[in-house]
Write a protein that holds these residues in place. Sequence first.
Motif, short mmCIF file in Angstrom:
data_model
loop_
_atom_site.label_atom_id
_atom_site.label_comp_id
_atom_site.label_asym_id
_atom_site.label_seq_id
_atom_site.Cartn_x
_atom_site.Cartn_y
_atom_site.Cartn_z
N LEU B 18 -9.33 2.25 8.05
CA LEU B 18 -7.94 2.47 7.70
C LEU B 18 -7.84 3.22 6.23
O LEU B 18 -7.25 4.17 6.28
CB LEU B 18 -7.14 1.12 7.38
N ALA B 19 -8.73 3.18 5.23
CA ALA B 19 -8.68 3.54 4.04
C ALA B 19 -9.19 5.35 4.38
O ALA B 19 -8.40 6.09 4.14
CB ALA B 19 -9.91 2.96 3.22
N LEU B 20 -10.14 5.44 5.37
CA LEU B 20 -10.32 6.76 5.75
C LEU B 20 -9.18 7.44 6.17
O LEU B 20 -9.01 8.83 6.38
CB LEU B 20 -11.61 6.88 6.50
N LEU B 21 -8.59 6.77 7.03
CA LEU B 21 -7.38 7.20 7.89
C LEU B 21 -6.45 7.73 7.12
O LEU B 21 -5.71 8.92 6.94
CB LEU B 21 -6.85 6.08 8.78
N ILE B 22 -6.30 6.93 5.98
CA ILE B 22 -5.21 7.26 4.95
C ILE B 22 -5.53 8.78 4.22
O ILE B 22 -4.83 9.55 3.87
CB ILE B 22 -4.81 6.16 3.95
N ARG B 23 -6.78 8.67 3.80
CA ARG B 23 -7.69 9.95 3.34
C ARG B 23 -7.38 11.19 3.95
O ARG B 23 -7.26 12.09 3.45
CB ARG B 23 -8.99 9.63 2.85
N SER B 24 -7.44 10.96 5.34
CA SER B 24 -7.71 12.26 6.25
C SER B 24 -6.28 12.93 6.23
O SER B 24 -6.37 14.15 6.61
CB SER B 24 -7.85 11.41 7.79
N VAL B 25 -5.24 12.12 6.01
CA VAL B 25 -3.93 12.88 5.93
C VAL B 25 -3.82 14.06 4.95
O VAL B 25 -3.12 15.10 4.82
CB VAL B 25 -2.82 11.75 5.62
N LYS B 26 -4.74 13.63 3.76
CA LYS B 26 -4.73 14.71 2.74
C LYS B 26 -5.95 15.72 3.21
O LYS B 26 -6.46 16.48 2.41
CB LYS B 26 -5.18 13.92 1.62
N SER B 27 -6.46 15.75 4.37
CA SER B 27 -7.47 16.79 5.12
C SER B 27 -8.72 16.76 4.27
O SER B 27 -9.41 17.66 4.15
CB SER B 27 -6.92 17.98 5.44
N LYS B 28 -9.04 15.38 3.81
CA LYS B 28 -10.36 15.13 3.19
C LYS B 28 -11.49 15.02 4.10
O LYS B 28 -11.27 13.84 4.98
CB LYS B 28 -10.46 14.29 2.10
N GLU B 29 -12.47 16.00 4.37
CA GLU B 29 -13.44 15.57 5.33
C GLU B 29 -14.40 14.42 5.04
O GLU B 29 -14.30 14.01 3.67
CB GLU B 29 -14.36 16.88 5.38
N VAL B 30 -14.73 13.75 5.80
CA VAL B 30 -15.58 12.60 5.72
C VAL B 30 -17.09 13.08 5.70
O VAL B 30 -17.44 13.76 6.48
CB VAL B 30 -15.50 11.47 6.85
N ASP B 31 -17.93 12.50 4.40
CA ASP B 31 -19.16 12.74 4.37
C ASP B 31 -20.18 12.19 5.64
O ASP B 31 -19.78 10.83 6.00
CB ASP B 31 -19.64 12.34 3.05
N ARG B 32 -20.99 12.82 6.23
CA ARG B 32 -21.76 12.30 7.40
C ARG B 32 -22.32 11.05 7.15
O ARG B 32 -22.67 10.12 8.00
CB ARG B 32 -22.40 13.26 7.99
N ARG B 33 -22.73 10.80 5.74
CA ARG B 33 -23.36 9.50 5.48
C ARG B 33 -22.49 8.48 5.44
O ARG B 33 -23.05 7.14 5.80
CB ARG B 33 -24.20 9.45 3.98
N VAL B 34 -21.29 8.36 5.33
CA VAL B 34 -20.12 7.56 5.32
C VAL B 34 -20.15 7.10 6.89
O VAL B 34 -20.21 6.01 7.33
CB VAL B 34 -18.85 7.82 4.79
N ILE B 35 -20.27 8.12 7.68
CA ILE B 35 -20.23 7.79 9.30
C ILE B 35 -21.43 6.90 9.63
O ILE B 35 -21.17 6.12 10.35
CB ILE B 35 -20.16 9.19 10.03
N PHE B 36 -22.51 7.42 9.04
CA PHE B 36 -23.82 6.85 9.48
C PHE B 36 -23.74 5.15 9.01
O PHE B 36 -24.05 4.30 9.61
CB PHE B 36 -25.00 7.25 8.71
N LEU B 37 -23.01 5.03 7.93
CA LEU B 37 -22.85 3.74 7.19
C LEU B 37 -22.07 2.79 8.23
O LEU B 37 -22.39 1.88 8.54
CB LEU B 37 -22.22 3.66 5.88
N PHE B 38 -20.99 3.39 8.51
CA PHE B 38 -20.19 2.50 9.64
C PHE B 38 -20.63 2.35 10.83
O PHE B 38 -20.53 1.16 11.51
CB PHE B 38 -18.87 3.53 9.66
N ILE B 39 -21.46 3.31 11.29
CA ILE B 39 -22.22 2.84 12.53
C ILE B 39 -23.19 2.02 12.49
O ILE B 39 -23.36 1.13 13.14
CB ILE B 39 -22.85 4.18 13.26
N PHE B 40 -23.80 2.12 11.29
CA PHE B 40 -24.79 0.99 10.96
C PHE B 40 -24.30 -0.61 11.14
O PHE B 40 -24.76 -1.48 11.67
CB PHE B 40 -25.54 1.16 9.54
#
Lengths: 225, 306, 421
Positions: B18-40
């Motif tokens: 949800l936090a990333l979703l809110i950030r995404s509206v400001k078109s801020k790309e997500v670092d791939r390491r954050v993606i890895f953390l969520f997958i973990f």
Amino acid sequence: MKRQIPLFITFFVGALLIFSVFIPPMESAGENFTLFFDIIAVFAFFLGGGNLLRVHITKLKRRKQDWPFSIVTIAGFAFMLTVGIFKIGNPGGIAASVTADGSWFQEVFNYVLTPLQSTMYALLAFFVASASYRAFRAKNREATILLIAAFIILLGRTPFGLMVTSWVPESLSVLQIPNLAIWIMNSPNLAGQRAIIIGIGLGVVSMSLRLILGVERTYLGDDSG
Amino acid sequence: MANIGIIISLVIIFGGLLALLIRSVKSKEVDRRVIFLFIFVAVAAPILFPVTFSEKASPVVKAIFNKVESLPAGSKVLLSFDFDPAMAPEVQPMANAISRHCLYKGHKVIFMSLWATGQALLTQSLQDFILPGFPEKRNAVDWVNIGYKAGNEGVLNVIITDFRKMFPTDVNTVPLDSIKIFDDIKSCKDLDLVVSIGGGKPGPKEWILFVGDPGNVPIGVGTAAVVAPQLYPYYPAQVVGILGGVKGAAEYEYTLKETHSRFADMDTPGLRMMGPQTLAHVVIMSFIIIGNIIYIAGRRREKKRR
Amino acid sequence: MIIQKRNKITKVHWLLLLPLLICVSTPLVAAQSGTSANPFDTTLIVPDTAAVAAEPVTDLTVADHRYDHGEKLDLTWVPSADDPPVGGTVVGYRVYRIADGSEPVLVAELPPGTNHHTDEGTSADSSYVYFVTSVTTSAEYESARTEAIVPNVEWLNFDKKYLFLLALIVGGSVVIFIETARRGKKLFVRKIAGLEAVDDAVGRATEMGRPILFIPGILDMDDVQTLAGLTILGRISRVIADYDTRIFMPVSRSLVMTAGRETIKAAYQTAGRPDKYSDDMVTYVTDEQFGYVAAVDGIMVREKPATVFLLGAFFAESLILAETGNYIGAIQIAGTARPAQLPFFIAACDFTLIGEELFAASAYLSNEPKALGSLKGQDVGKAIAMAVIILGVVAVTIGEAWQVGIMNDLTDILRAIFSTM
């Protein structure tokens, strides 16, 4: 001569294997040549293994960057080769199978190689996520269709797919996510796969004819082809 | 404890998304390491706090299940473990489930492998997972392990006409002529069903091309999810059924448990793994949505700037 | 003594056979050779008046199997009158072979209802006589013997005539178009984005002063994708030699290492820079799939190549390689003929050669008439495939929907043709 002999061998063996499909007494030629290749490839391993050792020993001698890792490579290579050939640590002795239960060779396989292989394979989970995040963007019409199909398949491969569309009546059951996912796999995906496979088959025919007829020679190191 | 654990994990995951979703509206790309953390977290949580779901077998899975069910007791079934440790987590559950099913139905099961690494996995599977549940089954009478032979599809080219030419003995060096199961088996054509579990080469496709089609032998396949689409063209004419990935394994295990009460307490790694798979898929879908929001927001920003 | 069914003896069989055993034991003990672990025991059982009777099979015929090299004979017969679907006394059939007048040898045990068998143990320099016995729970009843037959060796398999015709058409087209191109006719080939980008990709690496990484897949030289990758390497190496760019080529097969070295060395020699070539450009890593991937990933992260070519046969490691290449910011051109891996390359790489484009690449890059001609010949095969697919779909659809006889006939013809391939 250096080029003619390999080209002749390629032509002769290629033509022989093509005709063996239609000539019953020669039907086993394909499997025989497969076995010949396997034997040659095994002997060729000496070249590869020798090269591996040479590269890492040179790195070690000259203390090139990251040389300590070469110690690990050489030690691992030498250990497995020695233990495997001389059956060191094998409960059955030198006459036993190299992969006998309890042998050092098998233990290293079970407790070192297997976990390492699984670890590398596990990286795919992370890379699929990052690749999906980057690739599935609705940049154009085709990309949007791809995005929707990917969503349906992702959801259909989980129990949530059924939960989300369980309200859809039986008469329209094809619209339930799991059924839709199966339909996508069995119809559009299958059509695309078959088309690609047909194209690949014809590409292989064309490539093989070029190789057999000697039109394509770069793999021999002949740059004039 | 498990429920609390999974609830906390879900709160962390969905809160973060949800936090990333809110950030995404400001078109801020997500670092791939954050993606890895969520997958973990998405994969680790259901492993630490197990959660399983009920599964409905798809037609391709049901087909192979019904084939094993419908064969009369004493039918000759060959199971080929054509995979390495890397693929084992995905296909070993289905291999174990089908093996158990066949032994339960009283079929004569021949185990083999076309991969050198597959033989070790086969031996381990038999010792640790399959045979402990069937102490009454006898080696060479009810099942036999003929092991691995090098040669890839060359092996299949030979055993389609004569097993003994390629496998003169089993893994314990007992001649095939002395093994009861092989009394009336000369070649693959004498088999009632072949099931190839794997995804590389040699694997299910080679069994279809070199044994199933020329020898008219029924072939069932179990494979990694990514390879399964390649095998759909062969269904149902050349393969009786397809088990694709962990989902296929889970569906087979669930159907086995529901159909036969003997397996009610069976270990079901396939069903267990659906927890991490489900949550990981949900996380991936969430990131796809976030990525598209970032893209659309970025495009709008570009248009406004112009 | 006890005639075994093909699969196993159950407790019910034992109970049923007990009274029969008592009745027939005396003559049968004399005849039997003990319970054999191998049911291919050639002892024939002499019928006894108290035994369960059955009619033998009739009309037993033997014929040469078509298009083999003398190792097969086909037997057909009319099943025993006592082999109805329900309630018959026949529990199976046994096929016996007599080679060159020797003793009968049991070659097959078949379930009830069978009316044919192919014996695959013959050879073209012997003559064979066969008989089939109807087997009951206590005896066997022998049929009349066949005439002696010597298997033929056929030198051509006419069952594959359609395959041969298709191969002739496609192969012939390739040869004809190669000749046509050699005579100077210009052939149109559509643009392939990935191949158009090769020169730019190599130029990028040269400008940035970073190396090029070339991965020819993980299969050996017996796979045509590896050969396709190496032929593309040959084309690229010429550009690399001209630009004097560094290249790394870690391989997972020893033979590929040797071939790769020959290819690059030849390119450097043609470019007039043999002194710039080094064997260390191509190194062997390991045959093991994920060990190779780990090594290549390490090379990517340490050396940071500007351009990565992934051309050949890949399996599960495709996404790991492609994502790592994406992470280091390299331009990636990938190509494989494994459909399962194409989606990963498309998602993670800048350019992807799909299936046949990989095989067309070397011809495309060389722009040589002879090689381009082969692409046109391939198109003839594609045209045939498209025509047959459309024809088949139309025939099946109209035939099934409106029961049009001629369309159903056409469908059957197409099925008959393509099922023999």
